[in-house]
Design a protein around this motif. Structure first.
Motif, short mmCIF file in Angstrom:
data_model
loop_
_atom_site.label_atom_id
_atom_site.label_comp_id
_atom_site.label_asym_id
_atom_site.label_seq_id
_atom_site.Cartn_x
_atom_site.Cartn_y
_atom_site.Cartn_z
N PRO A 138 0.83 -1.22 0.00
CA PRO A 138 0.00 0.00 0.00
C PRO A 138 0.86 1.26 0.00
CG PRO A 138 -0.82 -1.55 1.64
CD PRO A 138 0.43 -2.14 1.08
N LEU A 139 1.98 1.25 0.72
CA LEU A 139 2.86 2.43 0.73
C LEU A 139 3.38 2.74 -0.67
CD1 LEU A 139 5.36 2.55 3.74
CD2 LEU A 139 3.78 4.30 2.95
N ARG A 140 3.73 1.66 -1.40
CA ARG A 140 4.21 1.89 -2.78
C ARG A 140 3.11 2.54 -3.61
NH1 ARG A 140 4.47 -2.91 -6.67
NH2 ARG A 140 2.29 -2.34 -6.65
N LYS A 141 1.89 2.00 -3.46
CA LYS A 141 0.77 2.55 -4.26
C LYS A 141 0.49 4.00 -3.86
CE LYS A 141 -1.27 -1.47 -6.03
NZ LYS A 141 -2.11 -1.78 -7.17
N LEU A 142 0.58 4.28 -2.57
CA LEU A 142 0.25 5.63 -2.11
C LEU A 142 1.32 6.65 -2.49
CD1 LEU A 142 -1.12 4.88 1.50
CD2 LEU A 142 -2.42 5.71 -0.46
N THR A 143 2.61 6.22 -2.42
CA THR A 143 3.69 7.19 -2.65
C THR A 143 4.25 7.12 -4.06
OG1 THR A 143 5.37 5.62 -1.92
CG2 THR A 143 4.42 7.04 -0.22
N GLY A 144 4.01 5.98 -4.73
CA GLY A 144 4.56 5.81 -6.08
C GLY A 144 6.02 5.37 -6.06
N TRP A 145 6.60 5.23 -4.87
CA TRP A 145 8.02 4.83 -4.79
C TRP A 145 8.13 3.30 -4.67
CZ3 TRP A 145 11.50 3.52 -0.39
CH2 TRP A 145 12.84 3.48 -0.79
N THR A 146 8.77 2.68 -5.67
CA THR A 146 8.82 1.21 -5.72
C THR A 146 9.78 0.61 -4.68
OG1 THR A 146 10.49 1.38 -7.43
CG2 THR A 146 8.21 1.00 -8.17
N GLY A 147 10.62 1.46 -4.11
CA GLY A 147 11.60 0.98 -3.12
C GLY A 147 10.95 0.28 -1.93
N TRP A 148 9.72 0.71 -1.57
CA TRP A 148 9.05 0.08 -0.41
C TRP A 148 8.94 -1.42 -0.57
CZ3 TRP A 148 9.32 3.07 3.46
CH2 TRP A 148 9.06 4.44 3.37
N VAL A 149 8.58 -1.88 -1.78
CA VAL A 149 8.39 -3.34 -1.94
C VAL A 149 9.73 -4.08 -1.89
CG1 VAL A 149 6.15 -3.44 -3.11
CG2 VAL A 149 8.20 -3.08 -4.44
N ARG A 150 10.82 -3.34 -2.11
CA ARG A 150 12.13 -3.99 -2.03
C ARG A 150 12.59 -4.13 -0.58
NH1 ARG A 150 15.83 -1.98 -6.75
NH2 ARG A 150 16.94 -3.84 -6.12
N CYS A 151 11.82 -3.53 0.33
CA CYS A 151 12.14 -3.68 1.77
C CYS A 151 11.29 -4.79 2.39
CB CYS A 151 11.87 -2.38 2.52
SG CYS A 151 12.81 -0.99 1.88
N ARG A 152 10.31 -5.28 1.60
CA ARG A 152 9.34 -6.25 2.12
C ARG A 152 9.98 -7.53 2.63
NH1 ARG A 152 4.84 -6.97 -2.35
NH2 ARG A 152 6.71 -7.79 -3.31
N ARG A 153 10.90 -8.06 1.83
CA ARG A 153 11.52 -9.34 2.20
C ARG A 153 12.26 -9.23 3.53
NH1 ARG A 153 15.93 -12.38 -1.46
NH2 ARG A 153 16.88 -10.34 -1.39
N MET A 154 13.01 -8.14 3.69
CA MET A 154 13.76 -7.96 4.93
C MET A 154 12.82 -7.91 6.14
SD MET A 154 16.27 -4.82 5.91
CE MET A 154 14.98 -3.67 6.26
N LEU A 155 11.73 -7.17 6.01
CA LEU A 155 10.78 -7.06 7.14
C LEU A 155 10.10 -8.40 7.41
CD1 LEU A 155 9.16 -3.59 6.39
CD2 LEU A 155 10.87 -4.13 8.11
N GLY A 156 9.77 -9.12 6.34
CA GLY A 156 9.15 -10.45 6.50
C GLY A 156 10.09 -11.40 7.21
N LEU A 157 11.37 -11.33 6.87
CA LEU A 157 12.34 -12.21 7.52
C LEU A 157 12.53 -11.83 8.99
CD1 LEU A 157 14.96 -12.79 4.69
CD2 LEU A 157 13.45 -14.48 5.72
N PHE A 158 12.43 -10.53 9.27
CA PHE A 158 12.50 -10.10 10.67
C PHE A 158 11.28 -10.63 11.44
CE2 PHE A 158 15.83 -6.77 10.14
CZ PHE A 158 16.54 -7.06 11.29
N ALA A 159 10.11 -10.60 10.80
CA ALA A 159 8.89 -11.14 11.45
C ALA A 159 9.12 -12.61 11.79
CB ALA A 159 7.69 -10.98 10.53
#
Ligand code: HEM
Length: 205
Positions: A66-87
């Protein structure tokens, strides 16, 4: 110097910032242990803090698209894996703390199946395992078209984690409601986008 600031630098800075933020729950817990500030039931505090960190990071992972869609910055989805692994990392520590500090390692089957809230937690955890195992670039290639549907299991995992939280909750109902509202909002926004994107080809016909 600002002219040299490009997309790669922005992504790096955001990733490092999120990495540090994701480590804060662990840092705070270690600090409380070191200062002896865990109160009369340290095992419970440790297990609860790690569980909460796992749930928060799961929600943070779901927030990236949703952050990518709201801001238009694709970098957010490239942080997804790291956060998922932290979870997943916090979920592993949470389960280990539960076994080591609360119930012990004997008769694991009975431990995980006797109480409904533990069953919910175990389901949430088991759903995270294939996601963590297939999170590398190599596994992404190997699983091919299956990767995306497989990684949708994160929604189910977050839902079961929330049920697990709700089920064993003793006092702070507001907190559970807040997590629930955030989760429902994140799922609803996806369902809406999914509905819109599946309607587009119909409109074209
Ligand atoms: C086999 C898997 C799991 C087991 C056995 C387990 C066990 C527990 C136990 C015993 C508690 C209560 C601690 C206490 O109050 O004494 C708890 C709380 C909690 N767990 Fe789990 N859990 C599991 C998986 C998960 C997963 C995968 C998540 C999140 C992704 C999670 C998130 C939480 C949360 C948010 C709490 C509440 C913390 C609080 O009250 O502040 N758990 N879990």
């Amino acid at each position: 110097m600002l002219a040299k600031w490009n997309k790669v630098t922005t992504l790096r800075v955001v990733k490092v910032a999120l990495f540090i933020v994701a480590l804060i729950p662990l840092y705070m817990l270690v600090q409380r242990i070191a200062l002896g500030g865990l109160g009369p039931d340290p095992a419970q505090v440790i297990t609860e803090s790690l569980g909460k960190a796992a749930l928060q990071l799961l929600l943070a992972t779901l927030f990236m698209t949703p952050l990518r869609k709201l801001t238009g910055w694709t970098g957010w989805v490239r942080c997804r894996r790291m956060l998922g692994l932290f979870a997943f990392f916090y979920a592993v520590l949470h389960v280990l703390a539960f076994l080591q500090l609360i119930l012990g390692w004997g008769d694991l089957w009975a431990t995980f199946t006797r109480r409904p809230y533990i069953i919910m937690g175990a389901v949430a955890f088991l759903l995270l395992v294939p996601l963590a195992l297939t999170s590398t670039q190599k596994m992404m290639k190997r699983t091919g078209r299956m990767w995306k549907p497989l990684h949708r299991l994160i929604y189910l995992s977050a839902f079961f984690a929330w049920l697990h939280f709700l089920w064993q909750a003793r006092s702070d109902v507001l907190e559970m409601v807040v997590y629930g509202v955030v989760l429902i909002a994140l799922l609803a926004i996806r369902a809406y986008w999914f509905g819109v994107s599946s309607l587009v080809p119909l409109k074209k016909v």
